[in-house]
Scaffold this active site. Structure first.
Site, PDB file in Angstrom:
ATOM      1  N   GLU A 208     -34.783   5.377   3.426  1.00  0.00           N
ATOM      2  CA  GLU A 208     -35.860   6.374   3.510  1.00  0.00           C
ATOM      3  C   GLU A 208     -36.828   6.225   2.356  1.00  0.00           C
ATOM      4  O   GLU A 208     -38.045   6.288   2.530  1.00  0.00           O
ATOM      5  CB  GLU A 208     -35.275   7.783   3.421  1.00  0.00           C
ATOM      6  CG  GLU A 208     -34.464   8.209   4.597  1.00  0.00           C
ATOM      7  CD  GLU A 208     -33.892   9.574   4.309  1.00  0.00           C
ATOM      8  OE1 GLU A 208     -34.492  10.550   4.748  1.00  0.00           O
ATOM      9  OE2 GLU A 208     -32.854   9.664   3.643  1.00  0.00           O
TER      10      GLU A 208
ATOM     11  N   ASP B 102     -27.204  15.409  11.885  1.00  0.00           N
ATOM     12  CA  ASP B 102     -25.918  15.577  12.580  1.00  0.00           C
ATOM     13  C   ASP B 102     -25.527  17.047  12.499  1.00  0.00           C
ATOM     14  O   ASP B 102     -26.200  17.829  11.824  1.00  0.00           O
ATOM     15  CB  ASP B 102     -24.846  14.696  11.913  1.00  0.00           C
ATOM     16  CG  ASP B 102     -24.642  15.070  10.457  1.00  0.00           C
ATOM     17  OD1 ASP B 102     -23.867  15.970  10.193  1.00  0.00           O
ATOM     18  OD2 ASP B 102     -25.314  14.469   9.572  1.00  0.00           O
TER      19      ASP B 102
HETATM   20  N1  ADE Z   1     -25.967  14.576   4.963  1.00  0.00           N
HETATM   21  C1  ADE Z   1     -26.251  14.388   6.261  1.00  0.00           C
HETATM   22  N2  ADE Z   1     -25.236  14.849   7.040  1.00  0.00           N
HETATM   23  C2  ADE Z   1     -24.302  15.337   6.184  1.00  0.00           C
HETATM   24  C3  ADE Z   1     -23.025  15.923   6.371  1.00  0.00           C
HETATM   25  N3  ADE Z   1     -22.526  16.099   7.588  1.00  0.00           N
HETATM   26  N4  ADE Z   1     -22.322  16.292   5.266  1.00  0.00           N
HETATM   27  C4  ADE Z   1     -22.846  16.105   4.020  1.00  0.00           C
HETATM   28  N5  ADE Z   1     -24.025  15.546   3.793  1.00  0.00           N
HETATM   29  C5  ADE Z   1     -24.766  15.171   4.859  1.00  0.00           C
END
Ligand code: ADE
Length: 250
Positions: free
Chosen positions: A13, A217
């Site tokens: 990124e 996510d």
């Molecule tokens: N960054 C992106 N997704 C994450 C997650 N599930 N846990 C911790 N940091 C993150």
């Protein structure tokens, strides 16, 4: 004169953001690369924070102490915690908290030792500026950020949220852990691994900051798969687009 620090949680990124800089100088300190230059007419320093709270603390401290940044923006991805948040949504911090900080029984859970506080407030002006930048971007439509293929594949229809973000030295990819964090911090919108550490550095140095996170996510059993896919295919385009809009408003 303003000197904007831009930190990113993923090398991919931040490489896209570094590519926006002109009149570049690269400075290496502590295994980190700081790129100093301009985006448009704005003086900027851009660096990959590296992962986790300690790594991000080192990078943020160097940004302030060595490069004299006057404002700090952190950009990256996060796992959704609040109901309704979906992949591609953008969260801008109101307050940051460390979900893995626990010095009980000496100090209440989540409280930062010797600072007598649990949350660090983001700077109101920077948060508003980042909000305007993201709103402008979303008004242009998600197709101004990524291509048709990714929009379809990730079902992208981004919404902007403002709220609390929690950080800890854990990638959350398990429903039990997710629920446990939410049971103690029910108001957080998302989790990540750096922002609250950067916030603590900024608090101690009195440097205004805000944190901008795109949901990659939903912090559940599939989080690592969703996260890797999002990083590989979409996250860098989001970072580049968001930073480009921010510098127009600085
Ligand atoms: N960054 C992106 N997704 C994450 C997650 N599930 N846990 C911790 N940091 C993150």
């Amino acid at each position: 004169m303003r000197n904007i620090g831009i930190l990113g949680a993923m090398a991919q990124e931040i490489d896209e953001v570094k590519a926006l800089l002109t009149e570049k100088t690269v400075v290496k300190i502590a295994n980190r690369e700081f790129v100093v230059g301009k985006i448009g007419n704005v003086r900027c320093v851009v660096a990959f924070s590296k992962w986790g709270k300690v790594a991000a603390t080192i990078t943020a401290t160097l940004m302030i102490q060595e490069f004299g940044v006057t404002d700090l923006f952190f950009i990256g991805t996060a796992g959704a915690m609040a109901d309704g948040l979906k992949v591609g949504d953008i969260v801008i911090s109101k307050r940051m908290v460390q979900h893995d900080l626990d010095a009980r029984p000496i100090i209440p859970r989540f409280e930062m030792p010797l600072l007598n506080r649990t949350y660090v407030d983001s700077d109101l002006d920077l948060t508003e500026l980042a909000g305007k930048a993201v709103s402008n971007l979303l008004e242009k439509g998600v197709e101004s950020i990524v291509g048709e293929k990714a929009i379809k594949e990730f079902n992208l229809a981004p919404t902007l949220y403002f709220g609390d973000i929690a950080s800890g030295d854990q990638f959350i990819s398990n429903d039990d852990k997710r629920q446990e964090i939410l049971s103690f911090l029910p108001d957080i919108l998302c989790v990540e691994m750096e922002g609250a550490a950067v916030a603590q550095v900024c608090l101690e140095f009195n440097t205004p900051f805000t944190i901008i996170r795109t949901i990659s996510d939903t912090a559940n059993h599939n989080a690592h798969v969703d996260f890797n896919k999002f990083i590989a295919e979409v996250a860098n385009a989001y970072s580049r687009a968001i930073v480009s809009e921010i510098v127009k408003l600085v």
